[in-house]
Design an enzyme around this catalytic site. Structure first.
Site, PDB file in Angstrom:
ATOM      1  CE  LYS A 125      -4.284  -1.561   1.652  1.00  0.00           C
ATOM      2  NZ  LYS A 125      -4.830  -1.707   2.985  1.00  0.00           N
ATOM      3  CG  HIS A 128      -1.152   7.262   3.925  1.00  0.00           C
ATOM      4  ND1 HIS A 128      -1.131   7.871   5.146  1.00  0.00           N
ATOM      5  CD2 HIS A 128      -1.673   6.024   4.108  1.00  0.00           C
ATOM      6  CE1 HIS A 128      -1.642   7.046   6.038  1.00  0.00           C
ATOM      7  NE2 HIS A 128      -1.959   5.927   5.437  1.00  0.00           N
ATOM      8  CG  HIS A 131       2.134   5.455   6.663  1.00  0.00           C
ATOM      9  ND1 HIS A 131       1.440   5.077   5.543  1.00  0.00           N
ATOM     10  CD2 HIS A 131       1.672   4.687   7.679  1.00  0.00           C
ATOM     11  CE1 HIS A 131       0.589   4.105   5.873  1.00  0.00           C
ATOM     12  NE2 HIS A 131       0.715   3.848   7.156  1.00  0.00           N
TER      13      HIS A 131
HETATM   14  N1  ARG Z   1       0.318  -0.186  10.015  1.00  0.00           N
HETATM   15  C1  ARG Z   1      -0.531   0.697  10.759  1.00  0.00           C
HETATM   16  C2  ARG Z   1      -1.155   1.737   9.812  1.00  0.00           C
HETATM   17  O1  ARG Z   1      -0.639   1.976   8.740  1.00  0.00           O
HETATM   18  C3  ARG Z   1       0.198   1.433  11.855  1.00  0.00           C
HETATM   19  C4  ARG Z   1       0.844   0.546  12.881  1.00  0.00           C
HETATM   20  C5  ARG Z   1       1.147   1.256  14.159  1.00  0.00           C
HETATM   21  N2  ARG Z   1       1.816   0.433  15.128  1.00  0.00           N
HETATM   22  C6  ARG Z   1       1.245  -0.550  15.823  1.00  0.00           C
HETATM   23  N3  ARG Z   1       2.000  -1.270  16.625  1.00  0.00           N
HETATM   24  N4  ARG Z   1      -0.032  -0.785  15.767  1.00  0.00           N
HETATM   25  O2  ARG Z   1      -2.150   2.337  10.156  1.00  0.00           O
END
Ligand code: ARG
Length: 565
Positions: A125, A128, A131
């Site tokens: 993905k 964005h 992030h």
């Molecule tokens: N991958 C998730 C996202 O893009 C964020 C992860 C954040 N960290 C965690 N340990 N949940 O929304």
């Protein structure tokens, strides 16, 4: 010498109380007419059973103030302390010039571990703008804690596991083309993913196929894992480019897939602790007593979830790093998710659940139509960063066409502008991306702070001194502008600490703007390279100190400080 602590000690002695109690309440008055330090006496009203102004007056009569205090004045319920300005300047500047890039650091962290989970994009993905915020904020929190003596562990908790990869494999096997995926990477994977959803609307059996592929992944099927690994490597290659441009690194890339073989034990533990309940075929932890919806642990089809992996990861991290804090930087829309599984950890009886910290941030919106978007409304971060560098290069070309290594400086300033803009407002605030605002060399921006430092560097260069001496006549540094600069230099460590306590890098960025503004006033009010040698040396000591602290502060935010721009 710690001025605040010494003053606190003298107050403590006057009222026979503990210094630390006094120290915590000491303030820096907002304007110089109220002195350099203040203590609000209403704090003592309860203990001493007297009216606060009376307490202030009595302390003022009794106190044996430290030598650097010129005057102690009572203003209302406040005790206000006025420092001897040249003495103060000498202490601070000598410290900055001798400690250099270590000025402001402390050992309060005592090498204790702080885990910071940031960036954490989802493979296949796009990376964005959300992030980007997580990356930039997390990176700053990392550097800030490190500066305070903690041992930081930066974790990129990649979203690289879950049913979506069953869908992607299904789509690839049906409609994918190896060459195309290799050439176009994430955007082609995205296209396949979108196609899957469109086709699955018409043909529900695709969902069964996808689930079957994910089950294969969980069971270690070679074909499934080879495809998954390929998608992951392709994605990481794209993410790495963004990290490299931003100058961000991680100590661990243990993402969601890392916990695949570790979840069963945690599920067993939940069962043993009587926390797992069946609900419509799924397994949940009930959180009604905490007034939250249940935390889903196992789906009806047997699959695990985002929360299952987060719970497992936290337990793993506690065992592996023995953290004193485990910090998660994500958008605010994940508030409930974190609140829920933090609660599950607490219910499991782990007292360290109190050390789990969610650091949420607000959304980013884009000035409409101003950003090129290759895919719907998802702005690709690489495009955005490249654009920042390009626009900065144009500004440099216009302002300073003879600058050496223009390209390098355009990168440092362009990227610095994006980072600074992100970190300037309280993180919970939504931000609007505006090129014009963030790239301005004036106003509260990264380029402004960098430019101020470059100006300081160029004065030093012009002065032709290699090592600026702290052995100067400090009586030349008692004008208002100099005093303001010195005061700000003195508060650097306090600001960093405050930023750490509140997980709020904006405290550092705002401080840097204040320091830059104070320095520019000093620069404007005074001729630095004055004819009189004593005056000149004293002012150069200020210039060098400011440059040192601006550079350290920018580094805490993950921003470089070019010497020329
Ligand atoms: N991958 C998730 C996202 O893009 C964020 C992860 C954040 N960290 C965690 N340990 N949940 O929304």
């Amino acid at each position: 010498m710690d001025f605040k602590a010494e003053i606190a000690a003298s107050i403590a002695e006057a009222v026979s109380l503990d210094t630390n109690e006094i120290l915590g309440a000491m303030e820096i008055p907002p304007n110089p007419e109220m002195g350099d330090y203040a203590y609000p006496c209403f704090r003592l009203a309860k203990t001493l059973r007297k009216a606060p102004p009376l307490i202030a007056t009595e302390i003022a009569e009794k106190i044996k103030a430290p030598a650097f205090i010129k005057e102690v004045k009572v203003i209302g319920a406040y005790l206000n302390f006025f420092t001897d300005k040249s003495f103060f300047a000498k202490e601070i500047i000598t410290k900055v010039l001798s400690e250099k890039e270590n000025y402001g650091k402390s050992n309060e962290g005592d090498k204790k571990a702080v885990v910071i989970d940031y960036s954490s994009p989802n493979i296949a993905k796009p990376f964005h703008v959300g992030h980007l915020r997580s990356t930039v904020i997390g990176n700053a929190i990392y550097k800030i804690y490190e500066f305070l003596g903690y041992k930081c562990v930066g974790v990129n908790h990649l979203g690289d596991w879950g049913t979506q990869f069953g869908k992607l494999i299904t789509a690839y096997k049906l409609w994918g083309d190896q060459k195309k995926v290799e050439e176009e990477g994430i955007s082609e994977l995205m296209r396949l993913y979108v196609q899957f959803h469109e086709e699955a609307e018409k043909d529900d059996s695709l969902n069964d196929t996808a689930r079957a592929w994910f089950v294969k992944m969980q069971d270690g099927d070679e074909e499934a894992l080879t495809l998954w690994k390929w998608f992951k490597d392709l994605s990481l290659k794209e993410f790495e480019r963004v990290y490299k441009t931003l100058g961000v690194t991680f100590d661990s890339y243990a993402g969601e897939s890392f916990y695949n073989d570790k979840m069963a034990a945690v599920v067993d533990e939940l069962k043993e602790k009587n926390l797992l309940k069946e609900s419509n075929g799924a397994m949940i932890v009930d959180l009604e007593d905490a007034k939250m919806p249940p935390c889903l642990i196992i789906r009806t089809d047997g699959g695990t979830l985002y929360a299952t992996r987060d719970i497992t990861a936290a337990i793993y991290r506690k065992k592996t790093y023995d953290f004193v804090k485990d910090i998660y930087v994500t958008a605010i829309d994940q508030n409930l998710h974190f609140a829920q599984w933090f609660k599950v950890i607490e219910k499991m009886g782990y007292d360290w659940s109190k050390d789990l910290v969610h650091v949420p941030f607000g959304l980013v919106s884009l000035e409409s139509g101003k950003l090129s978007t290759r895919k719907g409304n998802v702005v690709l971060m690489e495009d955005l960063l490249n654009e920042a560098v390009k626009k900065t290069a144009e500004i440099i070309e216009e302002k300073n066409p003879d600058l050496l290594n223009k390209e390098e400086v355009a990168r440092q300033v362009g990227i610095g502008a994006v980072i600074f803009d992100d970190l300037y407002n309280g993180r919970i605030k939504d931000i609007v991306f505006s090129w014009q605002k963030m790239l301005s060399f004036e106003g509260e921006t990264g380029p402004y702070v960098q430019y101020t430092n470059a100006r300081a560097c160029s004065v030093l260069k012009k002065a032709g001194v290699t090592e600026v001496s702290a052995d100067v006549d400090y009586s030349h540094l008692t004008d208002d502008a100099a005093v303001e600069v010195v005061k700000l230099l003195a508060s650097f460590n306090d600001k960093v600490k405050d930023a750490a306590d509140k997980y709020e890098p904006s405290i550092v960025s705002r401080y840097l703007v204040d320091l830059a503004q104070a320095f520019n006033k000093f620069y404007h009010d005074n001729v630095i390279l004055a004819d009189d040698e004593n005056t000149r040396n004293a002012r150069l000591a200020v210039v060098k100190s400011v440059s040192t602290v601006l550079k350290s502060g920018l580094a805490l935010l993950g921003i470089e400080a070019p010497e020329q721009m």
